[in-house]
Write a protein that holds these residues in place. Structure first.
Motif, PDB file in Angstrom:
ATOM      1  N   MET A  34       1.020  -1.044  -0.081  1.00 39.15           N
ATOM      2  CA  MET A  34       0.140  -0.067   0.094  1.00 39.15           C
ATOM      3  C   MET A  34       0.857   1.284  -0.111  1.00 39.15           C
ATOM      4  N   THR A  45       0.102   8.627  -9.237  1.00 39.41           N
ATOM      5  CA  THR A  45      -1.017   7.979  -8.219  1.00 39.41           C
ATOM      6  C   THR A  45      -0.320   6.942  -7.138  1.00 39.41           C
ATOM      7  N   SER A  96      -0.445   3.270  -4.992  1.00 37.89           N
ATOM      8  CA  SER A  96      -1.534   1.834  -4.705  1.00 37.89           C
ATOM      9  C   SER A  96      -2.554   1.833  -3.439  1.00 37.89           C
ATOM     10  N   ASP A  97      -3.529   1.381  -3.570  1.00 43.91           N
ATOM     11  CA  ASP A  97      -4.280   1.301  -2.161  1.00 43.91           C
ATOM     12  C   ASP A  97      -4.037   0.237  -1.501  1.00 43.91           C
ATOM     13  N   GLU A  98      -4.959  -0.325  -0.468  1.00 44.47           N
ATOM     14  CA  GLU A  98      -4.772  -1.239   0.587  1.00 44.47           C
ATOM     15  C   GLU A  98      -4.342  -2.946  -0.018  1.00 44.47           C
ATOM     16  N   PHE A 141      -3.703  -0.137  -8.531  1.00 44.73           N
ATOM     17  CA  PHE A 141      -3.626   1.211  -8.902  1.00 44.73           C
ATOM     18  C   PHE A 141      -4.119   1.431 -10.426  1.00 44.73           C
TER      19      PHE A 141
END
Length: 442
Positions: free
Chosen positions: A143, A156, A158-160, A164
């Motif tokens: 993350m 951007t 990356s999420d949990e 992405f």
């Protein structure tokens, strides 16, 4: 005899058993024929026609139609798997994609761009929305990984679950950065080859002992390469024997710049001569510490190569300055004696005008080239009165003893006791005009 007979019977029994097991398997495998439908598209979704498909160890080729579709039948073997390869029509020796001939790949879509397509995408600067998932070397999602398109400002994280999405283009790679891990640079083609699934990007922890060959900022000699050349010029000692033999050339040496700038592990990658190689290695080992390499702000070890040139300095030949030959010391100025200053045209009558050219030639010609300003024509030397030409005795004043000719050379003025020169015989035309105008010799 009985033992031999029993042995033969046992071998026949085993052979029949193997035959009974293998034949049904072969018959069963031979009956599984699968129809494959392979679609090849461009990144924009347009068909990629004319693609060539080859099966390993098979000579037959399958060519895609106008819709980019390749259809063929293949009997899948259970005990052996084969691979199929895709080629561009312009290059049948280099495959651009491959897949295994399995039932799950019977209907498969590939997104492949030709070199011409890539050039067109670069020129149009078109962007594509791509997806990826960032994990560590154990497969755990990361993350907060920073994903950017260098040179565009698009960025951007990356999420949990490490996922992405970003707009990418063909002119810039997708760069992934995670603190403490090696940076990854991924071309857009890898994302577009399978747009239906996120492209997996695996990150690896940085190894402090790793030696890099290309980093964001390469190591540098203190002061730059000009300072490095000055260092070589001061400290490189030319081997005497090589200098006597006039051996010249370059020794290429590769070394490692440590994180503290120290030089280690110098090796010769291009040799010249044994004594010269030794001297080059010695001067590299004794270099001062370099400015170490950095990769995204982190100091790293880096390999670097430098050329050590051996060149004999030879004195440049001295070229004498060309001596310009001086001109004739006796040159008459162009305007020192001009014919038109006499204004003969205004004085001659109509009956004498045919002799004008002849008179001009007789006055212009001169066998002795006079030095500039050696013969002066005074402003009042020629006086005209009532259509007559009066030439006083001093009309053409020549300084006494200015020109004395003896044996075709210039010498000093003669003694006063020398015999007087005889008057020079005048040209017939000059005598005629002097008689015409009433000018008498003194």
């Amino acid at each position: 005899m009985n033992c031999t007979r029993k042995r033969h019977i046992l071998l026949y029994t085993m052979w029949l058993a193997c035959l009974a097991f293998v034949v049904p398997q072969a018959v069963q495998g031979a009956g599984k024929e699968t129809t494959f439908r392979i679609t090849v598209l461009k990144s924009g979704g347009q068909p990629q026609p004319g693609m060539i498909l080859k099966i390993a160890s098979r000579s037959q080729e399958y060519i895609g139609d106008a819709q980019g579709l390749i259809t063929f039948n293949y009997e899948i073997e259970e005990n052996y798997t084969r691979k199929a390869y895709l080629y561009f029509p312009s290059d049948r020796d280099k495959s651009v994609a491959s897949f295994t001939l399995e039932p799950e790949n019977a209907a498969k879509t590939f997104y492949i761009d030709s070199p011409q397509d890539i050039v067109a995408f670069k020129q149009s600067q078109r962007t594509f929305s791509v997806e990826g998932i960032v994990t560590d070397d154990s497969g755990n999602p990361i993350m907060g990984a920073v994903i950017s398109i260098q040179g565009t400002g698009r960025k951007t994280v990356s999420d949990e679950i490490g996922l992405f999405r970003i707009d990418a283009d063909f002119n810039h790679p997708v760069t992934v950065r995670v603190a403490g891990m090696e940076n990854q640079s991924v071309p857009i083609q890898l994302f577009l080859q399978n747009p239906d699934e996120p492209y997996a990007i695996r990150m690896y922890h940085k190894n402090p002992s790793r030696i890099y060959s290309s980093v964001e900022r390469m190591p540098e000699f203190p002061g730059g390469m000009k300072a490095f050349q000055r260092y070589l010029k001061r400290n490189l000692k030319y081997p005497p024997q090589a200098k006597r033999d006039s051996i010249e050339g370059v020794v290429a040496i590769q070394f490692v710049v440590e994180r503290n700038g120290r030089i280690t592990s110098p090796v010769i990658v291009r040799s010249l001569e044994a004594s010269m190689d030794t001297v080059a290695l010695e001067v590299i080992r004794n270099m001062p510490r370099w400015i170490p390499a950095k990769d995204h702000g982190i100091t790293v070890r880096c390999k670097y190569s430098v050329p050590v040139q051996f060149k004999i300095e030879r004195p440049k030949p001295v070229r004498p300055n060309p001596v310009l030959a001086r001109g004739d010391s006796l040159i008459m100025s162009k305007d020192s004696l001009r014919f038109d200053s006499l204004r003969i045209d205004s004085l001659l009558t109509d009956s004498l005008r045919p002799f004008r050219k002849l008179l001009a030639d007789s006055l212009r010609g001169d066998s002795l080239r006079l030095k500039t300003d050696s013969l002066h024509s005074f402003a009042d030397s020629l006086r005209l009165k009532k259509d007559s030409l009066l030439l006083p005795a001093d009309s053409l004043a020549v300084r006494k003893d200015s020109l004395v000719v003896k044996k075709d050379s210039l010498i000093q003025a003669p003694d006063t006791d020398a015999a007087p020169e005889k008057p020079r015989k005048r040209n017939i035309f000059v005598r005629f005009f002097r008689w015409l105008f009433g000018i008498k010799d003194k």
